[in-house]
Motif scaffolding. Structure first.
Motif: not given
Length: 618
Positions: A404-415, A440-451, A582-585
């Motif tokens: 089994t082959f996987r792509c791991l990144k240690k810093q992704f534990s802070r994604s 702090f790897p990651g991405k932003r997803i748009r959600a205009a409202k809570v719904e 975000l980082k401090v949290c």
């Protein structure tokens, strides 16, 4: 000044001693005297003293000299109002003269000859009624008058009660008035944004309130690719030789039902028994190259960790020594958008898949043959479990190896996954200027409202931030407090689904930031209070950190943090502060769990058994 000249003696001032100069002049020896022109108390008569000249004794001005009550520690000049009836001392920064700190003493003297302090100066022009400062003043005056009215009414009631005769008196009407008054005071306090909710860290260990399991429909497939005869004859022969060498040299480490060997990046899971990994051998590096080419994998998702599972041959007497328990590969170090790829060598075996969140457990099977490859997405691990069931009793099976082959990144534990409205649009993940950074790897997803929050988008990330609600709370959308309660109920349902899909993720709810619109801030304040209460009761492990650093003394969004001519959206400075938040949290929660919770281990999801557990095939 020559060394023969006598140094001037510092004069004594009536109100405060001499003080040190602004720090841009700290390389000079400075003597402070009274200004002859404006009465300014600040360093003047600057002179470079010879080494033999005696150093003057510098004393800081009294803290009471400026209305701020603090010392500037040499950063500001101390100036005096020219109004004869005032003569109040001010730091240049406190008196809105910040630019004067870069000036010399003569320039400061000229600047403040006829300077009036903020207390004495009156603007000779009428302020426009629609100016932001005028609106703020009206809002503050209304609050102050309301508070004063409530206090006067309360005092009147108390005085009336004290003056009542000891004889029995009907106080029912007065009690009802007091009850009404109490509610009005509570509503007034609630409308004030001088204090925003900040959830206290629970003193007990994190635990999630048990909610009824939701039925979630998933469009993810248990596996998305399968191909037989993957490797060429020569490459297959090299891999088989490597596996034979590992078996003959007893390199495999026994686990429950199989044996393992690890290469590349370290990979740990529940029940892991693998020893320290070795470097990936050339035979397997060549396989990785072919996988990247065949599957069109980007370089960022190139596999760098290999786990070999060895299933020994079975003579039919003990079928439990050749199986793999049902589990999900949902460790935090696996990249969220990567593929989990398995190359099967040896006997044909059945791979079982079962759903986690459907109404009834749905099962699917895949028979993998020698020299075949199948892939699973990282996201599918939040929806399915998979495993290799033991053969039927009495069945004889040959040995099999799964690589089994996987792509791991240690810093992704802070994604970080940021689900937010337009206020988060300028948050850019990645490395480089004005970005979150590679730690702090990651991405932003748009959600205009809570719904618009989609729980299925949260899979694969270690830290999930939910930052939306501003658009829901606009004045044109809120007709009563009931509407705000409904929004909080919607958020609660979304969080239940997020926690069900991502039980290992750390979830953060960001309070809705106040605007520069006082009327809208009532809705925001009520919403934040209700969310705070809802999280405390239902989700004690979801953090709700305060946003005090984003508000000014009036409880409004700090004008320095918003875009020009905008009352809601953060500007560049506000976005930079948000990224820091975000980082401090993330950092604070890591430290809290590490030191306060005794290094908790990641646990398997409900009704899920790790790699070393017993299979659940019912």
């Amino acid at each position: 000044m020559s060394s023969k000249q006598k140094p001037q003696q510092p004069q004594q001032h009536k109100t405060a001693g001499a003080r040190s100069s602004p720090r841009n002049l700290q390389k000079l020896d400075i003597r402070s005297v009274n200004s002859r022109s404006s009465g300014t108390l600040s360093p003047n008569n600057l002179s470079i003293l010879s080494p033999d000249s005696p150093k003057p004794i510098n004393k800081k001005a009294k803290k009471s000299a400026c209305p701020c009550g603090r010392s500037s520690n040499g950063r500001d000049w101390l100036v005096v109002c020219s109004e004869s009836g005032c003569k109040q001392h001010w730091h240049t920064s406190c008196g809105n003269l910040k630019g004067a700190n870069s000036l010399t003493q003569p320039q400061v003297d000229n600047l403040t000859k006829q300077w009036l302090c903020p207390w004495c100066y009156t603007v000779p022009f009428v302020k426009p009624g629609n100016h932001s400062s005028a609106l703020n003043e009206v809002s503050l005056i209304e609050k102050a008058l309301s508070s004063a009215a409530y206090q006067n009414l309360t005092d009147s009631v108390v005085d009336a009660l004290k003056s009542c005769p000891p004889a029995p008196v009907d106080l029912s009407s007065m009690e009802s008035r007091l009850e009404q008054l109490t509610k009005e005071i509570q509503n007034f306090k609630r409308s004030s944004l001088l204090c925003f909710p900040q959830t206290e860290i629970p003193s007990k260990q994190f635990g999630t309130t048990v909610h009824e399991k939701r039925v979630l429909n998933c469009k993810e497939k248990p596996y998305d690719y399968y191909k037989e005869e993957f490797l060429g004859k020569n490459d297959l022969s090299c891999v088989i030789d490597l596996l034979g060498y590992l078996k003959d040299s007893a390199s495999f480490v026994p686990e429950n039902g199989h044996e393992v060997k690890l290469y590349g990046e370290p990979y740990s899971y529940t029940g892991s028994q693998a020893s320290e990994p070795e470097a990936i051998p050339p035979e397997l590096n060549k396989v990785i190259d072919q996988l990247c080419s065949e599957l069109s994998l980007p370089e960022a998702e190139r596999p760098n960790s290999i786990l070999i599972n060895y299933f020994p041959a079975n003579n039919g007497l003990d079928v439990n020594n050749t199986h793999l328990a049902m589990h999900s590969d949902d460790e935090s170090c696996i990249l969220a958008d990567s593929k989990i790829i398995t190359l099967s060598i040896g006997a044909s075996r059945t791979i079982a898949f079962e759903t986690k969140h459907s109404d009834a457990t749905c099962k699917e099977e895949l028979t993998v043959r020698n020299n075949s490859v199948y892939t699973m997405s990282r996201k599918s691990q939040s929806w399915y479990r998979h495993g290799v069931p033991p053969p039927p009793p009495g069945a004889v099976t040959d040995e099999r190896f799964s690589i089994t082959f996987r792509c791991l990144k240690k810093q992704f534990s802070r994604s970080v996954l940021l689900i937010g409205d337009s206020n988060t649009k300028e948050v850019i993940f990645g490395s480089g200027p004005a970005k979150v950074g590679q730690s702090f790897p990651g991405k932003r997803i748009r959600a205009a409202k809570v719904e618009n929050i989609e729980p299925k988008d949260c899979t694969g990330y270690s830290n999930i931030f939910i930052m939306c609600g501003t658009n829901d709370l606009r004045c044109e959308y809120i007709s009563s407090d009931h509407d705000i309660h409904c929004i909080v109920d919607t958020l609660k349902e979304k969080l239940i689904q997020v926690k069900q899909l991502c039980p290992r993720a750390k979830v953060f709810c960001v309070p809705v930031m106040p605007s520069r619109i006082p009327e809208m801030n009532y809705n925001i304040s009520l919403y934040n209070g209700l969310v705070d209460e809802m999280l405390y009761v239902n989700f004690p492990d979801i953090w709700f950190d305060g946003i005090y650093n984003f508000v000014d003394n009036s409880g409004l969004l700090d004008s320095r943090l918003v875009r020009p001519n905008d009352k809601i959206h953060l500007g560049k400075r506000g976005i930079a502060k948000l990224v820091t938040y975000l980082k401090v949290c993330v950092f604070r929660r890591e430290k809290f769990e590490k030191y306060m919770l005794g290094h908790p281990k990641q646990e398997s999801t409900p009704q899920e058994v790790g790699h070393s557990g017993q299979p659940d095939l019912s």
